[in-house]
Scaffold this active site. Sequence first.
Site, short mmCIF file in Angstrom:
data_model
loop_
_atom_site.label_atom_id
_atom_site.label_comp_id
_atom_site.label_asym_id
_atom_site.label_seq_id
_atom_site.Cartn_x
_atom_site.Cartn_y
_atom_site.Cartn_z
N TYR A 1 0.85 -1.19 0.00
CA TYR A 1 0.00 0.00 0.00
C TYR A 1 0.88 1.24 0.00
CZ TYR A 1 -3.87 -3.11 1.33
OH TYR A 1 -4.82 -4.10 1.38
N SER B 1 -13.31 -3.43 1.67
CA SER B 1 -14.22 -2.66 0.80
C SER B 1 -15.69 -2.86 1.18
CB SER B 1 -14.00 -3.03 -0.68
OG SER B 1 -12.71 -2.68 -1.09
N ARG C 1 -16.08 0.50 -2.29
CA ARG C 1 -15.14 1.47 -2.88
C ARG C 1 -15.84 2.80 -3.13
NH1 ARG C 1 -10.74 -1.82 -4.00
NH2 ARG C 1 -11.25 -3.99 -4.46
N LEU D 1 -9.71 2.34 -10.31
CA LEU D 1 -11.13 2.53 -10.57
C LEU D 1 -11.42 2.82 -12.03
CD1 LEU D 1 -12.27 4.64 -7.47
CD2 LEU D 1 -12.45 2.17 -7.82
N GLY D 2 -10.49 3.49 -12.70
CA GLY D 2 -10.69 3.81 -14.10
C GLY D 2 -10.79 2.58 -14.98
N PRO E 1 -14.84 -2.48 -13.83
CA PRO E 1 -16.12 -2.50 -14.54
C PRO E 1 -17.26 -1.77 -13.83
CG PRO E 1 -15.05 -4.64 -14.67
CD PRO E 1 -14.24 -3.81 -13.72
#
Length: 330
Positions: free
Chosen positions: A54, A203, A207, A226-227, A230
Amino acid sequence: MKTRMIGQAEVSCLGIGGMSFSDFYGPTTEADSFAVLDLARGVGVTHIDTSNIYGMGRSETSIGAWLAATPGARDAVHIATKAGITSDAAGNRVFDNSLGHMEAQLDQSLTRLGIDHVDLFYVHRYQAEIPVEEVTGTMARLVEKGKCRSIGFSEIAPSTLRRAHGEHAVAAVQSEYSLSTRAPEMGLLQTCAELSVALVAFSPVGRSLLTDSPIPRDRIDGNPFLGQNPRFMEPNYSANLTLLEGFRALAAEFSLTAAGLAVAWGIHKGDHVVSIPGTRTAKHFRELVAGAEAALSAQQMARIEEVLPVGWCHGDRYSRAQWVGPENYC
């Protein structure tokens, strides 16, 4: 606050997911992370869950700095970290569960955290080429050396858990679990309960989808994860936002925020479930605490699932590339 067992340790049912301390969902500062951690300690949240990757160690470094600056904090918290995801010479993502890699990575994590052991050490991604019994034996060696108190796995199948647990006690399995990701109910939730293994749900607010303020389109486009996810790509993203309007209204009816209700739902799905939402702000963390402290009736739980029935969410939880590593079992 309600508690759960992770191995022999009693922890709060609500923990902190450390990914948000590393700019994964947006820029943050050490001061912001300290504010979340200070609030968590003040309300009785005792489980902190992070990973070596992370922010390439940044999350662990922030937690370690907070521990060093906060007298008594180390004795009051249960710290978990993970390893097993790395890169090959060409920069491709690969998994390494060998003793040499896992121990070296744990040693580096301990240095960043400023402690001599972690309470829980997970295999972040199981390396399928190695029998899970062998991987579990590797983790058991680290327990014997005193570098971790218990072991866990992330994103494994129920059958793999049974094999691992037969080799050495597995304290926890970390898996994505929320109103938008119900796959653990197809065997993992039940197997964890049967074996007295904690299911650590990451999550739990989808998210940001299961909140009053989902991540906006302009921030999604600039986020590498995220981009390409889906559920956050069109037309799925807009369809999901529309379906969530009823959930947000129901949360307000229950005097909770959407995020609070999402956390409450997850915690009520089993007395072995530990919810580890991530957040960059103390304000948002207060919403999550309210959810963890809420009492939901069977009727309220049923109403939640009427509004968001199994399978409501548009889009897979991962893209094809993001699915490399987690075990599919249903």
